[in-house]
Design a protein around this motif. Structure first.
Motif, PDB file in Angstrom:
ATOM      1  N   GLU A  24     -27.115-122.245  35.379  1.00  0.00           N
ATOM      2  CA  GLU A  24     -27.976-122.251  36.565  1.00  0.00           C
ATOM      3  C   GLU A  24     -27.298-121.526  37.732  1.00  0.00           C
ATOM      4  O   GLU A  24     -27.903-120.682  38.403  1.00  0.00           O
ATOM      5  CB  GLU A  24     -28.273-123.712  36.946  1.00  0.00           C
ATOM      6  CG  GLU A  24     -28.710-123.958  38.370  1.00  0.00           C
ATOM      7  CD  GLU A  24     -30.094-123.410  38.648  1.00  0.00           C
ATOM      8  OE1 GLU A  24     -30.758-123.033  37.665  1.00  0.00           O
ATOM      9  OE2 GLU A  24     -30.495-123.333  39.827  1.00  0.00           O
ATOM     10  N   THR A  65     -27.246-117.822  37.142  1.00  0.00           N
ATOM     11  CA  THR A  65     -28.560-117.249  37.403  1.00  0.00           C
ATOM     12  C   THR A  65     -28.733-116.940  38.881  1.00  0.00           C
ATOM     13  O   THR A  65     -29.144-115.838  39.267  1.00  0.00           O
ATOM     14  CB  THR A  65     -29.662-118.233  36.969  1.00  0.00           C
ATOM     15  OG1 THR A  65     -29.499-118.525  35.578  1.00  0.00           O
ATOM     16  CG2 THR A  65     -31.038-117.637  37.214  1.00  0.00           C
ATOM     17  N   VAL A  67     -28.341-116.969  30.128  1.00  0.00           N
ATOM     18  CA  VAL A  67     -29.288-116.812  31.235  1.00  0.00           C
ATOM     19  C   VAL A  67     -30.542-116.111  30.721  1.00  0.00           C
ATOM     20  O   VAL A  67     -31.670-116.534  30.979  1.00  0.00           O
ATOM     21  CB  VAL A  67     -28.665-115.998  32.387  1.00  0.00           C
ATOM     22  CG1 VAL A  67     -29.729-115.665  33.423  1.00  0.00           C
ATOM     23  CG2 VAL A  67     -27.519-116.765  33.014  1.00  0.00           C
ATOM     24  N   PHE A 110     -34.317-118.055  29.685  1.00  0.00           N
ATOM     25  CA  PHE A 110     -35.497-117.625  30.434  1.00  0.00           C
ATOM     26  C   PHE A 110     -36.623-117.254  29.481  1.00  0.00           C
ATOM     27  O   PHE A 110     -37.773-117.646  29.665  1.00  0.00           O
ATOM     28  CB  PHE A 110     -35.140-116.449  31.338  1.00  0.00           C
ATOM     29  CG  PHE A 110     -36.292-115.933  32.124  1.00  0.00           C
ATOM     30  CD1 PHE A 110     -36.777-116.632  33.227  1.00  0.00           C
ATOM     31  CD2 PHE A 110     -36.912-114.738  31.780  1.00  0.00           C
ATOM     32  CE1 PHE A 110     -37.848-116.154  33.966  1.00  0.00           C
ATOM     33  CE2 PHE A 110     -37.980-114.250  32.519  1.00  0.00           C
ATOM     34  CZ  PHE A 110     -38.441-114.962  33.605  1.00  0.00           C
ATOM     35  N   GLU A 139     -34.766-116.560  38.350  1.00  0.00           N
ATOM     36  CA  GLU A 139     -34.477-116.398  36.933  1.00  0.00           C
ATOM     37  C   GLU A 139     -34.923-115.027  36.437  1.00  0.00           C
ATOM     38  O   GLU A 139     -34.228-114.381  35.653  1.00  0.00           O
ATOM     39  CB  GLU A 139     -35.171-117.493  36.112  1.00  0.00           C
ATOM     40  CG  GLU A 139     -34.560-118.868  36.249  1.00  0.00           C
ATOM     41  CD  GLU A 139     -35.110-119.615  37.460  1.00  0.00           C
ATOM     42  OE1 GLU A 139     -35.708-118.971  38.358  1.00  0.00           O
ATOM     43  OE2 GLU A 139     -34.947-120.840  37.520  1.00  0.00           O
ATOM     44  N   ALA A 169     -32.535-112.362  37.710  1.00  0.00           N
ATOM     45  CA  ALA A 169     -31.273-112.418  36.976  1.00  0.00           C
ATOM     46  C   ALA A 169     -31.440-111.802  35.596  1.00  0.00           C
ATOM     47  O   ALA A 169     -30.647-110.954  35.174  1.00  0.00           O
ATOM     48  CB  ALA A 169     -30.805-113.862  36.863  1.00  0.00           C
TER      49      ALA A 169
END
Lengths: 226, 226, 226, 226
Positions: C47, C50, C91, C95, C134, C137
């Motif tokens: 997290e 991200t 990451v 997602f 998100e 990223a």
DNA sequence: CATGAATGAGTCTTCATTCAT
DNA sequence: GATGAATGAAGACTCATTCAT
């Protein structure tokens, strides 16, 4: 780790307070709690930096040379300090802290204004004479260190010191010890006078500083006494 | 402290010319015969260097920045000068030459020792006050410039000045103007005293230097007068 | 252009689980059985990563900054993850997993091909709009992450997605909903179209993404309808 | 030398003007006059930088690697350019300049709005297809380059392009060529659409870009035609 | 007389990773 | 399960100086 720990500048406990080190409050208020190893390393590095600046001058001081002097890898330095700046500031502030710790005792022990003036100058010069490298380093850094924007990093750092001495001089005038003069102007002159003598000793150590102290005390005494 | 702790060296009054302050002698012994253009260029570059050092400090002074300030190409500099070193030494020596030119007149015009002391300090400070940038540059260079080996390039350059003032003080003592003290020691103190005041002015130009001159003269007067 | 040109890969609808997007397989074949704490830490770190990538970009993302954001020590990261690489891949994969979870429901709920296309684009953009950080990223990582040898780490990850949409388009053509075109080519175009709109939103968040969705649906509809 | 010569961004003579490159007036108004050698070196370095970025990505691009690619010493780069930033910006601006030079001719040769749209997309993709490395480099830089303060360096650089296409679309609507839609929104979609297709080709060059051009033209045509 | 070009050494700093505790 | 310490490689950039023209 440890962002913003440019720190210290604490008054010696009980001691009046160091007029040279104006209180610049740390935004992050929690002082970094350092391990034994960390404290040792930092001390070692600051010590090495002091020596390098004293020997090679401000412009000749690089992290590489500090590392070499401390016999550690350059990375150790950048691990323990945020900045070259942080190290240099510590060299200066530690010197003043320790110097004032010594001086304040001598000054407060005197009751008369003239005694305090003599104690001030005398103990200051004594302390500096005992820590020549630290004094040289401090001198170099104060004369040369700049903020990233280019203005002198330590400008106006000394006004509080002038304030403190001015007060003593004014008291001496009220008590009839000293003749009439502009107290603030003379305070500046006296402090700068001592600096100057120090300066000549800094450049040329053949002059034994301690031997010059009585002469300077005598000189100042005649200059301000009624 | 003591941004201006280095400073002052000049010809002993009456002495003709100090070869140490001259440009470094040409290896081929005939002194360099320079064309008009050459001399103009050199002057322009030394002037630019002075400004840069005054503004950016010793460590902030590079050939590139001098060139920029002079609005010439960097190569022009290296063409007209052997070295960065050569330029910096000229900044210092020219300042002292011109300063002494001014001072010697004032000193020699006085007949009494105390008059000469006052003339010395007064004219020196006046001259510096009128040439702040040059003074700052000289200060920075004297405090920082080093030989390639790392030792201060301008150490021990001050003795002649002390000698000259010592002579004046001794005459004053013989004539009964001054009280008894170690003339050489006090000569050092007086010169350094002036340095010190200059130092505070160097750091903080809000203090009008010329306004402080009388206070300093008064201070010294009381200190040495019988 | 196309800050968001990389993106989108997810499971083909109906397909169970894409092993390529899974965490890299443990060399010892038993899948890592993680404690509750371990899972929590990993989630926290992913997290934080991200957020850092979204704010500072791929090149500005370092373990130090991730640690700072997560308010943990850097070592915690290297303890819980093999690699910086492992974190960045997570990451991206998380997602996509979550995105597809959302999309697949919407797509499968539609019976007509054109309904499915609209559901695909609409739910994808909606999901992204709700998870801007998100998305940013993921975009940055897909566009920049490389293997140690220097080739893009996420090249060719898009084919399954194209395959799935191609199938839908072909069905629409068979059912007479869509006009005649090269289904695979148009599938690519549609997906990239959505990417493009996302890209402009990525760069400039003043454009309210959700407001643009109907326009895009309309645009695509006209483009492919009979 | 040559401070502030981040330069160029001039319109191609006669060409309409490149909407992508907003005019950012140079504060120093005199454009640097470069020698033949300098121009050649700069071109060589920009070319090398383009290749490195295309191959290794934005984050993998260092001055060292550019120097290696150009088979010159790293110092040559820093001699001819102010900055890494300057080089990267040149890679982008030169690509756009040349691209627009090509496109503008094709667009202006068309009389109908739909013809101009086709010419725009077609010639853009053609140009990009012919300069894959330059396109990849430009993509990487635009997606990643940041100002020293951390915000994207090329945000909002594209709005003028949208404006220009919006105008064309509106004319098409007035002339009854296109159906009713929000011109500005669709302009964004079309441009981003092309970008998206480019993006997929950027990642995976197995798709022959030129073969996809007709499909895209057809797609857009159906989307906006009455 | 002037200078454009080049360069190697050196500047501080950031970074991912390893290791011992 | 956690982390403080250490480090070598690499990052961009500055600089004084040399050289050929």
């Amino acid at each position: 780790m440890s962002a913003g720990d440019a720190r210290s500048r604490k008054r010696a406990p009980g001691a009046a307070y160091d007029p040279r080190m104006a209180e610049r409050p740390d935004p992050n208020d929690h002082p970094p709690r350092r391990s034994f190893i960390e404290r040792a390393r930092r001390a070692q590095i600051v010590e090495a930096a002091t020596q390098v600046v004293a020997e090679l001058g401000y412009a000749g001081t690089s992290l590489a040379r500090i590392a070499e002097k401390a016999e550690i890898s350059k990375s150790v330095i950048t691990y323990h300090f945020e900045n070259k700046d942080e190290i240099l500031r510590l060299v200066v502030s530690q010197f003043f802290e320790r110097g004032w710790e010594r001086m304040s005792g001598h000054v407060e022990a005197e009751s008369t204004a003239s005694g305090q003036v003599r104690a001030w100058i005398g103990s200051q010069l004594e302390f500096y004479a005992e820590h020549r490298a630290e004094f040289l380093a401090m001198s170099q850094i104060m004369a040369n260190h700049r903020t990233p924007e280019g203005s002198p990093a330590f400008a106006g750092e000394l006004t509080e010191e002038v304030d403190a001495l001015t007060e003593i001089l004014q008291r001496g005038q009220r008590d009839g010890e000293f003749r009439d003069f502009d107290a603030r102007g003379v305070a500046t002159i006296i402090l700068r006078c001592a600096d100057g003598v120090l300066g000549s000793w800094a450049v040329d150590d053949s002059t034994r500083l301690v031997d010059q102290i009585p002469a300077l005390l005598d000189f100042v005494d005649h200059a301000i006494r009624r």
